[in-house]
Design a protein around this motif. Structure first.
Motif, PDB file in Angstrom:
ATOM      1  N   ALA A  31      -3.776   5.273   8.477  1.00 12.51           N
ATOM      2  CA  ALA A  31      -2.938   4.959   9.009  1.00 12.51           C
ATOM      3  C   ALA A  31      -1.241   4.095   8.058  1.00 12.51           C
ATOM      4  CB  ALA A  31      -3.482   3.152   9.551  1.00 12.51           C
ATOM      5  N   ASP A  32      -1.995   3.656   6.844  1.00 10.06           N
ATOM      6  CA  ASP A  32      -1.006   3.310   5.961  1.00 10.06           C
ATOM      7  C   ASP A  32      -0.052   3.862   5.502  1.00 10.06           C
ATOM      8  OD1 ASP A  32      -2.192   0.650   6.000  1.00 10.06           O
ATOM      9  OD2 ASP A  32      -2.921   1.407   4.043  1.00 10.06           O
ATOM     10  N   ARG A  33      -0.091   5.435   5.135  1.00  6.57           N
ATOM     11  CA  ARG A  33       0.760   6.683   4.631  1.00  6.57           C
ATOM     12  C   ARG A  33       1.248   6.968   6.685  1.00  6.57           C
ATOM     13  NH1 ARG A  33      -4.001   8.965   3.468  1.00  6.57           N
ATOM     14  NH2 ARG A  33      -4.327  10.438   4.840  1.00  6.57           N
ATOM     15  N   VAL A  34       1.379   6.441   7.826  1.00  7.13           N
ATOM     16  CA  VAL A  34       2.210   6.716   9.013  1.00  7.13           C
ATOM     17  C   VAL A  34       3.380   5.420   8.373  1.00  7.13           C
ATOM     18  CG1 VAL A  34       2.661   6.836  11.256  1.00  7.13           C
ATOM     19  CG2 VAL A  34       0.608   7.777  10.011  1.00  7.13           C
ATOM     20  N   ASN A  35       3.176   4.097   7.992  1.00  6.86           N
ATOM     21  CA  ASN A  35       4.005   3.255   8.280  1.00  6.86           C
ATOM     22  C   ASN A  35       4.678   2.885   7.265  1.00  6.86           C
ATOM     23  OD1 ASN A  35       3.237   2.137  11.210  1.00  6.86           O
ATOM     24  ND2 ASN A  35       1.292   2.178  10.636  1.00  6.86           N
ATOM     25  N   GLY A  36       4.101   3.483   6.113  1.00  2.47           N
ATOM     26  CA  GLY A  36       4.421   3.599   4.916  1.00  2.47           C
ATOM     27  C   GLY A  36       3.850   2.140   3.910  1.00  2.47           C
ATOM     28  N   LEU A  37       2.987   1.558   4.071  1.00  2.47           N
ATOM     29  CA  LEU A  37       2.162   1.000   3.611  1.00  2.47           C
ATOM     30  C   LEU A  37       1.310   1.414   2.789  1.00  2.47           C
ATOM     31  CD1 LEU A  37       1.931  -1.536   6.656  1.00  2.47           C
ATOM     32  CD2 LEU A  37       4.101  -1.338   4.971  1.00  2.47           C
ATOM     33  N   CYS A  38       0.542   0.448   1.989  1.00  5.77           N
ATOM     34  CA  CYS A  38      -0.095   0.394   1.011  1.00  5.77           C
ATOM     35  C   CYS A  38      -1.472  -0.926   0.891  1.00  5.77           C
ATOM     36  CB  CYS A  38       0.555   1.113   0.116  1.00  5.77           C
ATOM     37  SG  CYS A  38       0.965   0.074  -1.298  1.00  5.77           S
ATOM     38  N   SER A  39      -2.069  -0.756  -0.077  1.00 10.80           N
ATOM     39  CA  SER A  39      -2.769  -1.579  -0.687  1.00 10.80           C
ATOM     40  C   SER A  39      -2.736  -1.886  -1.828  1.00 10.80           C
ATOM     41  CB  SER A  39      -4.320  -2.081   0.477  1.00 10.80           C
ATOM     42  OG  SER A  39      -4.556  -2.103   1.367  1.00 10.80           O
ATOM     43  N   VAL A  40      -2.060  -2.617  -2.549  1.00 16.31           N
ATOM     44  CA  VAL A  40      -2.388  -3.115  -3.843  1.00 16.31           C
ATOM     45  C   VAL A  40      -3.456  -4.690  -4.242  1.00 16.31           C
ATOM     46  CG1 VAL A  40      -0.895  -3.880  -5.893  1.00 16.31           C
ATOM     47  CG2 VAL A  40       0.077  -2.831  -4.179  1.00 16.31           C
ATOM     48  N   ASP A  41      -4.374  -3.509  -5.612  1.00 12.75           N
ATOM     49  CA  ASP A  41      -5.141  -4.352  -5.709  1.00 12.75           C
ATOM     50  C   ASP A  41      -4.945  -4.766  -7.699  1.00 12.75           C
ATOM     51  OD1 ASP A  41      -6.841  -5.727  -6.472  1.00 12.75           O
ATOM     52  OD2 ASP A  41      -8.774  -4.574  -5.920  1.00 12.75           O
ATOM     53  N   LEU A  42      -4.400  -6.391  -7.646  1.00  8.27           N
ATOM     54  CA  LEU A  42      -4.468  -6.480  -8.754  1.00  8.27           C
ATOM     55  C   LEU A  42      -5.445  -6.531  -9.717  1.00  8.27           C
ATOM     56  CD1 LEU A  42      -1.064  -8.564  -8.593  1.00  8.27           C
ATOM     57  CD2 LEU A  42      -1.130  -6.064  -8.706  1.00  8.27           C
ATOM     58  N   VAL A  57       6.926  -1.485  -3.526  1.00  6.10           N
ATOM     59  CA  VAL A  57       5.091  -1.209  -4.771  1.00  6.10           C
ATOM     60  C   VAL A  57       5.655  -0.341  -5.788  1.00  6.10           C
ATOM     61  CG1 VAL A  57       2.976  -0.920  -5.391  1.00  6.10           C
ATOM     62  CG2 VAL A  57       3.846  -2.108  -3.518  1.00  6.10           C
ATOM     63  N   GLN A  58       6.357   0.897  -5.390  1.00  9.45           N
ATOM     64  CA  GLN A  58       6.525   1.783  -6.598  1.00  9.45           C
ATOM     65  C   GLN A  58       7.583   1.225  -7.595  1.00  9.45           C
ATOM     66  OE1 GLN A  58       4.675   4.764  -7.308  1.00  9.45           O
ATOM     67  NE2 GLN A  58       3.046   4.376  -6.060  1.00  9.45           N
ATOM     68  N   HIS A  80      -2.840  -6.652   1.319  1.00  8.83           N
ATOM     69  CA  HIS A  80      -2.770  -5.477   2.072  1.00  8.83           C
ATOM     70  C   HIS A  80      -1.383  -5.653   2.953  1.00  8.83           C
ATOM     71  CE1 HIS A  80      -6.855  -4.506   2.435  1.00  8.83           C
ATOM     72  NE2 HIS A  80      -7.073  -5.998   2.305  1.00  8.83           N
ATOM     73  N   CYS A  81      -0.902  -4.234   3.381  1.00  9.79           N
ATOM     74  CA  CYS A  81      -0.115  -4.025   3.851  1.00  9.79           C
ATOM     75  C   CYS A  81       1.659  -4.744   3.737  1.00  9.79           C
ATOM     76  CB  CYS A  81       0.386  -4.967   5.194  1.00  9.79           C
ATOM     77  SG  CYS A  81      -0.863  -4.509   6.859  1.00  9.79           S
ATOM     78  N   MET A  82       1.782  -3.704   2.430  1.00  6.23           N
ATOM     79  CA  MET A  82       2.818  -3.664   1.478  1.00  6.23           C
ATOM     80  C   MET A  82       3.723  -2.870   2.013  1.00  6.23           C
ATOM     81  SD  MET A  82       2.191  -6.738  -1.032  1.00  6.23           S
ATOM     82  CE  MET A  82       1.847  -7.678   1.057  1.00  6.23           C
ATOM     83  N   ARG A  98      -4.031  -0.623  -8.503  1.00  4.60           N
ATOM     84  CA  ARG A  98      -4.942   0.265  -7.940  1.00  4.60           C
ATOM     85  C   ARG A  98      -4.015  -0.033  -6.656  1.00  4.60           C
ATOM     86  NH1 ARG A  98     -11.310  -1.218  -9.222  1.00  4.60           N
ATOM     87  NH2 ARG A  98     -10.788  -1.725 -10.801  1.00  4.60           N
ATOM     88  N   VAL A  99      -3.817   0.725  -6.282  1.00  3.23           N
ATOM     89  CA  VAL A  99      -2.788   1.273  -4.734  1.00  3.23           C
ATOM     90  C   VAL A  99      -3.642   2.065  -4.021  1.00  3.23           C
ATOM     91  CG1 VAL A  99      -0.403   2.203  -3.315  1.00  3.23           C
ATOM     92  CG2 VAL A  99      -0.863   0.958  -5.927  1.00  3.23           C
ATOM     93  N   THR A 100      -4.244   1.300  -2.834  1.00  5.64           N
ATOM     94  CA  THR A 100      -5.017   2.867  -1.420  1.00  5.64           C
ATOM     95  C   THR A 100      -3.708   2.937  -0.596  1.00  5.64           C
ATOM     96  OG1 THR A 100      -6.692   1.498  -2.649  1.00  5.64           O
ATOM     97  CG2 THR A 100      -6.919   2.792  -0.309  1.00  5.64           C
ATOM     98  N   ARG A 101      -3.848   4.156  -0.442  1.00  6.20           N
ATOM     99  CA  ARG A 101      -3.087   4.203   1.193  1.00  6.20           C
ATOM    100  C   ARG A 101      -4.026   4.980   2.362  1.00  6.20           C
ATOM    101  NH1 ARG A 101       2.243   7.280   0.560  1.00  6.20           N
ATOM    102  NH2 ARG A 101       2.882   5.345   2.060  1.00  6.20           N
ATOM    103  N   ARG A 102      -4.247   4.415   3.586  1.00  5.86           N
ATOM    104  CA  ARG A 102      -5.360   4.659   3.940  1.00  5.86           C
ATOM    105  C   ARG A 102      -4.349   5.966   5.225  1.00  5.86           C
ATOM    106  NH1 ARG A 102      -7.187   0.152   3.214  1.00  5.86           N
ATOM    107  NH2 ARG A 102      -9.399   0.182   2.371  1.00  5.86           N
TER     108      ARG A 102
END
Length: 466
Positions: free
Chosen positions: A428-439, A458-459, A451-453, A422-426
């Motif tokens: 602030a994450d979209r602005v900085n090109g980051l995301c949170s990944v849940d395995l 990730v893609q 967090h902060c991946m 599961r990939v979540t992008r808030r």
């Protein structure tokens, strides 16, 4: 039975102690006896004594008749990896279980049952916590059944246990650093300090302290003797007082290893190791201190996890962003620390109004202080372990490290046991090109969130997922 080949049939019947412990029949028998005693209370004449004796004798006779009827019906056999059992005196129940899909087996050596030469055997196969098969078997019969279930399918050799666990094992440090117990103790202290001597707040604090003591006692009893042994077919875990419980886990049913550390354990460099088995977490090591230096090579997978799983510890793909992760936890922790200080000052200031308003205000301030303190501790764990957070992939394993519920966690999975990403992008994450990944591991509802991946990497990793 021990010398039979894998294709031979094994069969047997339960121990006699299995049929003299039915809770329903025993409870009904007690109700009949108590009712008869109350009805014929006082001095009994010959007629009343005779009626009472007939009722008690009939109850005992019916109970024994149903028990012997269950004994005559109850049987099991194992043939060609299919375990079949039939039981029931009034309602007939049949169970068919594929042993190659067995999650794990458990043997409980109960004190009273052991005196008669029996042990309780439980077989777990479903996603729920209830055992698919549970019965008291003769000790030799149970040992032969477990050996057959755990015997190596390739070699057909009997179990050859070899102890591979190393490190420090201590039940008391592990129980005293339990996250639930520390949360209860901290909340009790906050309610006692913020209560201002109020009776209701003191009662709440005493209740929380009692819960912490019960949690400590439960951990000490359940893991009084915990050890892990590696066999040709899987694992053998011994736990409980005097090793009264033994779990036999086939190698095929283990999807990965979970390692966790609370803040006190992090300071000591200790961790708790659990096997992931069909969505269940089975402790196999507690207060484990590895000889591997944390800073020796952050690209390597965790030592005990790789040793237990037999996986390659040299990762060839690593996704981490330690500077950004630590900075985020640091700023969130500072904000939570300010909130905790404000809540503490407000709890110390007297509240104006009647007793009910003061009580509600005190409870609110105590809850705010508990929540803010929890966030501060969560961020402290994030700053402490931020350098190891991330995802690593080796030819035989997938690793994820993060923080969840005041505990630093590391999840090591075998390749092919990762069920969902599961990939979540808030914002602030979209602005900085980051995301949170849940395995999410296979058979589990929750996993490890990193967090902060970096989203691009990730893609690229997800394109190879599967």
């Amino acid at each position: 039975m021990e010398g039979q080949p894998l294709t031979a049939m094994m069969e047997g019947r339960p121990h006699a102690a299995e049929f003299f412990r039915p809770p329903g029949l025993l409870g009904w028998f007690c109700v009949v006896c108590i009712t008869a005693t109350l009805y014929f209370a006082g001095v009994l004449d010959a007629t009343q004594l005779t009626v009472t004796g007939i009722i008690v004798t009939a109850s005992v006779g019916l109970w024994l008749a149903l028990a012997f009827r269950q004994r005559a019906v109850f049987r099991w056999h194992l043939h060609d990896d299919v375990f079949f059992t039939i039981r029931g005196a009034l309602a007939r129940r049949e169970l068919t279980l594929r042993t190659d899909r067995l999650l794990y087996a458990e043997i409980c050596r109960l004190p009273l049952v052991s005196l008669t030469g029996g042990v309780r055997v439980k077989l777990y196969a479903g996603a729920g916590g209830r055992a698919a098969f549970c019965a008291v078997l003769p000790r030799r019969q149970a040992d032969a059944l477990i050996e057959r279930l755990m015997r190596s399918e390739k070699s057909g050799e009997p179990l050859q246990a070899r102890r591979i666990a190393s490190g420090q094992y201590a039940a008391l440090p592990s129980a005293m650093t339990d996250g639930v117990m520390l949360t209860l103790l901290g909340s009790a202290a906050v309610f006692a300090l913020a209560g201002g001597g109020r009776f209701s707040m003191n009662v709440t604090a005493i209740g929380l302290w009692t819960g912490a003591f019960l949690r400590l006692t439960e951990r000490l009893i359940s893991e009084g003797k915990l050890s892990v042994n590696r066999t040709d077919g899987g694992w053998v875990i011994v736990k409980g007082i005097k090793g009264g419980r033994r779990l036999y886990i086939p190698d095929r049913s283990v999807t990965g290893i979970r390692e966790s550390s609370t803040l006190p354990a992090l300071v000591c460099g200790a961790r708790r190791v659990e096997l992931l088995c069909g969505g269940r977490r089975i402790p196999c090591m507690r207060w484990y201190v590895s000889a591997h230096s944390e800073g020796a090579n952050d690209e390597n997978l965790s030592d005990p996890a790789c040793e237990l799983l037999g996986c390659d510890g040299n990762a060839f793909v690593v996704l981490k962003n330690p500077r950004v992760a630590r900075r985020r936890y640091f700023f969130v922790g500072i904000a939570a620390l300010c909130g905790a200080a404000l809540a503490g000052l407000m709890s110390l200031s007297p509240l104006q109004g009647d007793g009910a308003v003061e009580a509600v205000g005190a409870v609110t301030m105590a809850l705010l202080l508990c929540g803010a303190t929890g966030v501060v501790l969560q961020c402290a764990a994030g700053v402490r372990m931020g350098g190891t957070f991330g995802i690593a992939v080796s030819p035989s394993a997938v690793r994820a490290a993060g923080v969840r519920l005041l505990t630093a966690e590391t999840l090591t999975l075998r390749r092919g046991c990762l069920a969902e990403v599961r990939v979540t992008r808030r914002f602030a994450d979209r602005v900085n090109g980051l995301c949170s990944v849940d395995l999410i591991p296979k058979g589990c509802r929750h996993g490890i969130q990193c967090h902060c991946m970096p989203y691009d990497r990730v893609q690229a990793l997800l394109e190879r997922f599967g």
